[in-house]
Write an enzyme that holds these catalytic residues in place. Structure first.
Site, PDB file in Angstrom:
ATOM      1  N   TRP A   1      -6.901   3.532  -0.645  1.00  0.00           N
ATOM      2  CA  TRP A   1      -6.954   2.084  -0.930  1.00  0.00           C
ATOM      3  C   TRP A   1      -8.335   1.598  -0.484  1.00  0.00           C
ATOM      4  O   TRP A   1      -8.736   1.849   0.656  1.00  0.00           O
ATOM      5  CB  TRP A   1      -5.848   1.410  -0.118  1.00  0.00           C
TER       6      TRP A   1
ATOM      7  N   ASP B   1      -0.414   4.484   7.468  1.00  0.00           N
ATOM      8  CA  ASP B   1      -0.232   3.258   6.696  1.00  0.00           C
ATOM      9  C   ASP B   1       1.062   3.424   5.909  1.00  0.00           C
ATOM     10  O   ASP B   1       1.171   4.316   5.064  1.00  0.00           O
ATOM     11  CB  ASP B   1      -1.432   3.044   5.768  1.00  0.00           C
TER      12      ASP B   1
ATOM     13  N   LYS C   1       6.025  -5.533  -0.066  1.00  0.00           N
ATOM     14  CA  LYS C   1       6.609  -4.957  -1.280  1.00  0.00           C
ATOM     15  C   LYS C   1       8.117  -4.745  -1.094  1.00  0.00           C
ATOM     16  O   LYS C   1       8.899  -5.039  -1.981  1.00  0.00           O
ATOM     17  CB  LYS C   1       5.946  -3.616  -1.613  1.00  0.00           C
TER      18      LYS C   1
HETATM   19  N1  KET Z   1      -1.767  -0.635   2.732  1.00  0.00           N
HETATM   20  C1  KET Z   1      -1.748  -0.145   1.491  1.00  0.00           C
HETATM   21  C2  KET Z   1      -1.796   1.327   1.286  1.00  0.00           C
HETATM   22  C3  KET Z   1      -1.670  -1.022   0.409  1.00  0.00           C
HETATM   23  O1  KET Z   1      -1.627  -0.504  -0.805  1.00  0.00           O
HETATM   24  C4  KET Z   1      -1.648  -2.427   0.629  1.00  0.00           C
HETATM   25  C5  KET Z   1      -1.641  -3.356  -0.506  1.00  0.00           C
HETATM   26  C6  KET Z   1      -1.639  -2.876   1.946  1.00  0.00           C
HETATM   27  C7  KET Z   1      -1.716  -1.946   2.982  1.00  0.00           C
HETATM   28  C8  KET Z   1      -1.595  -4.332   2.311  1.00  0.00           C
HETATM   29  O2  KET Z   1      -0.326  -4.867   2.290  1.00  0.00           O
HETATM   30  P1  KET Z   1       0.063  -6.210   3.091  1.00  0.00           P
HETATM   31  O3  KET Z   1       1.149  -5.801   4.028  1.00  0.00           O
HETATM   32  O4  KET Z   1       0.520  -7.175   2.051  1.00  0.00           O
HETATM   33  O5  KET Z   1      -1.141  -6.700   3.837  1.00  0.00           O
HETATM   34  N2  KET Z   1      -2.017  -2.953  -1.662  1.00  0.00           N
HETATM   35  C9  KET Z   1      -1.992  -3.674  -2.935  1.00  0.00           C
HETATM   36  C10 KET Z   1      -2.452  -5.090  -2.879  1.00  0.00           C
HETATM   37  C11 KET Z   1      -3.809  -5.292  -2.271  1.00  0.00           C
HETATM   38  O6  KET Z   1      -4.773  -4.650  -2.680  1.00  0.00           O
HETATM   39  O7  KET Z   1      -3.877  -6.115  -1.355  1.00  0.00           O
HETATM   40  C12 KET Z   1      -2.752  -2.867  -3.981  1.00  0.00           C
HETATM   41  O8  KET Z   1      -3.297  -1.796  -3.677  1.00  0.00           O
HETATM   42  O9  KET Z   1      -2.779  -3.281  -5.146  1.00  0.00           O
END
Ligand code: KET
Length: 400
Positions: free
Chosen positions: A130, A211, A246
């Site tokens: 990511w 993660d 998610k």
């Molecule tokens: N870790 C990973 C691997 C991940 O894909 C995301 C979000 C997050 C953490 C962040 O999640 P949060 O708990 O909402 O802070 N990924 C998607 C959205 C983004 O880029 O923010 C994506 O990869 O599309």
């Protein structure tokens, strides 16, 4: 004062979502951001979360500041979700969990903590990962390096190369690992590979930083926590940032946590103290509504099974869309191998499409995916999967 400020090119994922919304073509398909959409293409409101919110509203009450580490009930539930309620590490007080502003907040608090207390370490991330992993850790002052991960030739993991790299890293290197549903490839380590990796992490005295943003989207809530539990069972000290964005469909509520699993209670208490200080100087304390959603859904005897069923339904719909896309593509382009759609786990598939092909998909067919060739399978539904497959077949089958 600010004329020297460099223009921000924008985030590649968020910018693509904006471009999608601005696209007037009615048949457009959004496979860009990692968000679960339902069969109607809507962002679902899970009944378990809705019921929790009704109860929260009915309870009313004041809205004080939470503690820096967040709400005690939510933190307890998170640790139990990650490790299992009866895990010895929890009973021994070896787990320091803080509630954070999404898992991004957790990753960032962890990054700042590590820069303060392991200042000489570098961070190693999977190739690819990511994009924001690199940005976050570089933002905390770390050098970020890639370790071998995805094998474009086989569609698997370059596991021997990965292990060889781990064996060569300096002690206390920080190794970021996707606990399940690897973003962007959808290619995970098998249990046997985790079991082979853990002794190397231990022998080299590396710090695993997991993660876990997609727990429940791979094989199940418990199954997807395999890496967390295997590391804890092996007695390793490690970090894990986890997300409910998610799994509860609560993206904007910013529900997440960071847990440090430590050698003993004394170490966990020290880490907890400095995590609290890190939070204090970043954003002081997390959000009360986020804590209440998480603790209600996870702890309530009615809401918990409801949520687990809702999460299973999301997982199964994605798996059905993988099968549907695969079936159509093998019909359209017989003789090509699209098996990866079936074996990759979680929200994402790595299609192997080039950036030029991704551009053609967007420009000629209004199908939006990020330029690495990653698709969010959860953006597919029975209405759009056919034309998505046709568009993909068109750009794969006809050069430039
Ligand atoms: N870790 C990973 C691997 C991940 O894909 C995301 C979000 C997050 C953490 C962040 O999640 P949060 O708990 O909402 O802070 N990924 C998607 C959205 C983004 O880029 O923010 C994506 O990869 O599309």
């Amino acid at each position: 004062m600010f004329q020297h400020v460099q223009p921000y090119a924008g985030d590649p994922i968020f910018a693509l979502v904006d471009a999608f919304h601005a696209d007037p073509r009615p048949q457009k398909v959004n496979l860009s951001i990692g968000i679960y959409f339902d069969e109607q293409g809507r962002l679902p409101v899970l009944p378990s979360v809705q019921l929790a919110e009704q109860r929260i509203l009915a309870e009313g009450g004041p809205k004080p500041y939470l503690a820096m580490e967040g709400d005690a009930a939510a933190r307890r539930e998170v640790a139990a979700l990650l490790l299992g309620r009866d895990h010895a590490a929890i009973a021994a007080g070896r787990v320091a969990t803080i509630q954070t502003v999404g898992s991004s907040g957790g990753l960032k608090v962890g990054a700042d903590f590590l820069k303060a207390w392991l200042p000489g370490s570098a961070v190693w991330v999977s190739d690819p990962t990511w994009d924001n992993h690199r940005s976050m850790f570089e933002g905390s002052g770390f050098q970020v390096n890639p370790y071998p991960y995805y094998d474009a030739k086989t569609g698997g993991v370059r596991f021997d190369d990965l292990l060889a790299t781990m064996r060569s890293l300096p002690q206390r290197s920080i190794v970021l690992l996707h606990a399940c549903c690897h973003n962007p490839t959808g290619v995970d380590l098998s249990r046997a590979q985790w079991d082979a990796l853990i002794p190397v992490l231990r022998e080299r005295e590396l710090l695993p930083y997991l993660d876990l943003a997609y727990q429940g989207f791979g094989d199940g809530i418990v199954e997807d926590a395999y890496a967390v539990r295997a590391l804890a069972n092996a007695g390793l000290t490690f970090f894990v940032a986890n997300s409910f964005s998610k799994s509860m469909s609560v993206y904007g509520e910013r529900c997440g946590a960071l847990s440090a699993v430590c050698a003993d209670k004394a170490e966990a208490d020290l880490v907890m103290g400095q995590l609290r200080f890190t939070v204090r100087r970043l954003y002081s304390s997390p959000a009360i509504h986020a804590a209440k959603i998480v603790s209600h859904v996870l702890a309530d005897a009615d809401l918990r099974p409801l949520w687990e069923a809702e999460l299973a339904a999301m997982r199964e719909r994605i798996a059905a869309m993988r099968r549907a896309l695969h079936a159509r593509l093998v019909t359209l382009l017989p003789g090509r191998d699209f098996n990866y759609f079936l074996t990759q786990r979680g929200m994402f598939s790595y299609t192997g499409l080039s950036a030029a092909q991704v551009d053609r998909l967007r420009e000629e067919h209004a199908v939006y995916l990020i330029r690495s060739g990653r698709i969010c399978v959860a953006g597919l539904n029975n209405d759009n999967v056919g034309r998505t497959a046709e568009a993909m077949a068109a750009v794969i089958g006809t050069p430039g």
